[in-house]
Write a protein that holds these residues in place. Structure first.
Motif, short mmCIF file in Angstrom:
data_model
loop_
_atom_site.label_atom_id
_atom_site.label_comp_id
_atom_site.label_asym_id
_atom_site.label_seq_id
_atom_site.Cartn_x
_atom_site.Cartn_y
_atom_site.Cartn_z
N VAL A 160 51.18 53.62 49.99
CA VAL A 160 49.94 53.90 49.27
C VAL A 160 50.02 53.47 47.82
CG1 VAL A 160 48.39 55.75 48.54
CG2 VAL A 160 49.33 55.76 50.83
N ILE A 161 51.15 53.68 47.19
CA ILE A 161 51.31 53.29 45.77
C ILE A 161 51.11 51.78 45.62
CG2 ILE A 161 52.91 53.21 43.82
CD1 ILE A 161 51.83 56.02 44.48
N THR A 162 51.67 51.00 46.52
CA THR A 162 51.50 49.55 46.48
C THR A 162 50.03 49.17 46.63
OG1 THR A 162 53.70 49.25 47.42
CG2 THR A 162 52.22 47.36 47.51
N LEU A 163 49.34 49.82 47.54
CA LEU A 163 47.91 49.55 47.73
C LEU A 163 47.10 49.91 46.48
CD1 LEU A 163 47.37 50.75 51.40
CD2 LEU A 163 47.42 48.41 50.56
N ILE A 164 47.43 51.02 45.85
CA ILE A 164 46.73 51.43 44.63
C ILE A 164 46.97 50.41 43.52
CG2 ILE A 164 46.66 53.16 42.79
CD1 ILE A 164 47.14 55.27 45.01
N ILE A 165 48.20 49.96 43.37
CA ILE A 165 48.53 48.97 42.34
C ILE A 165 47.79 47.66 42.60
CG2 ILE A 165 50.40 47.52 41.44
CD1 ILE A 165 52.23 50.02 41.78
N ILE A 166 47.77 47.22 43.85
CA ILE A 166 47.04 45.99 44.20
C ILE A 166 45.55 46.16 43.90
CG2 ILE A 166 46.29 44.52 46.12
CD1 ILE A 166 49.12 44.97 47.31
N TYR A 167 44.98 47.31 44.29
CA TYR A 167 43.56 47.58 44.03
C TYR A 167 43.27 47.52 42.53
CZ TYR A 167 39.20 50.01 43.29
OH TYR A 167 37.94 50.33 42.86
N ILE A 211 38.76 41.38 38.24
CA ILE A 211 37.33 41.16 38.45
C ILE A 211 36.53 41.61 37.22
CG2 ILE A 211 35.32 41.94 39.79
CD1 ILE A 211 37.23 42.01 42.25
N SER A 212 36.86 42.78 36.68
CA SER A 212 36.15 43.30 35.50
C SER A 212 36.32 42.36 34.31
CB SER A 212 36.68 44.68 35.14
OG SER A 212 36.43 45.59 36.18
N GLY A 223 37.68 51.68 38.32
CA GLY A 223 39.09 51.35 38.08
C GLY A 223 39.34 50.15 37.21
N GLY A 224 38.30 49.45 36.79
CA GLY A 224 38.49 48.23 36.01
C GLY A 224 38.33 48.40 34.51
N SER A 225 38.58 49.60 34.02
CA SER A 225 38.35 49.86 32.59
C SER A 225 39.28 49.06 31.68
CB SER A 225 38.47 51.36 32.29
OG SER A 225 39.71 51.86 32.74
N PRO A 282 36.42 52.79 26.35
CA PRO A 282 37.65 53.58 26.11
C PRO A 282 37.51 55.02 26.61
CG PRO A 282 37.14 52.28 24.17
CD PRO A 282 35.96 52.17 25.10
N ALA A 283 36.31 55.59 26.54
CA ALA A 283 36.10 56.95 27.05
C ALA A 283 36.32 56.99 28.56
CB ALA A 283 34.69 57.44 26.70
N ILE A 284 35.84 55.98 29.27
CA ILE A 284 36.06 55.91 30.72
C ILE A 284 37.55 55.83 31.01
CG2 ILE A 284 35.77 54.43 32.76
CD1 ILE A 284 32.96 53.72 31.59
N LEU A 285 38.27 54.97 30.29
CA LEU A 285 39.72 54.85 30.47
C LEU A 285 40.42 56.17 30.19
CD1 LEU A 285 42.29 53.23 31.02
CD2 LEU A 285 42.22 52.48 28.63
#
Length: 108
Positions: free
Chosen positions: A14-21, A28-29, A59-61, A85-88
């Motif tokens: 799962v950690i690898t998938l989260i990092i890839i995501y 993209i952002s 997730g693209g902040s 920055p607030a979102i991040l």
């Protein structure tokens, strides 16, 4: 584990998938911020501001913030200058809260 063609297949954790995501959504952002800047220079159809914020929220902040400053795009708008920055910050606080909570997360 083998697939139907007999080749070895190893499931990603799962950690690898989260990092890839996160890598993909931040790329993209960042790219969308650059594309919107180019469209602004050409006075072409623009990417809606809501889309830029949604990309940051999902997730693209980091990519959005880097793109804003690198392309000098949306830096005069207070809601981008402080909003991204607030979102991040909120995302980081959520991760810290989840990691430090007494609840144990089991990932299959």
């Amino acid at each position: 584990i083998t697939n139907t063609k007999g080749k070895v297949w190893l499931p990603m954790d799962v950690i690898t998938l989260i990092i890839i995501y996160l890598a993909v959504i931040n790329f993209i952002s960042f790219t969308v911020m650059g594309i919107d800047k180019l469209k602004a220079k050409k006075r072409a159809w623009r990417i809606p501001e809501a889309t830029l914020f949604v990309l940051a929220i999902i997730g693209g902040s980091v990519g959005s913030i880097i793109g804003m400053h690198l392309f000098r795009h949306k830096t005069r708008h207070w809601y981008f200058l402080y909003g991204m920055p607030a979102i991040l910050l909120i995302q980081v606080l959520i991760v810290v809260a989840l990691l430090s909570s007494p609840i144990e997360f089991m990932i299959l």
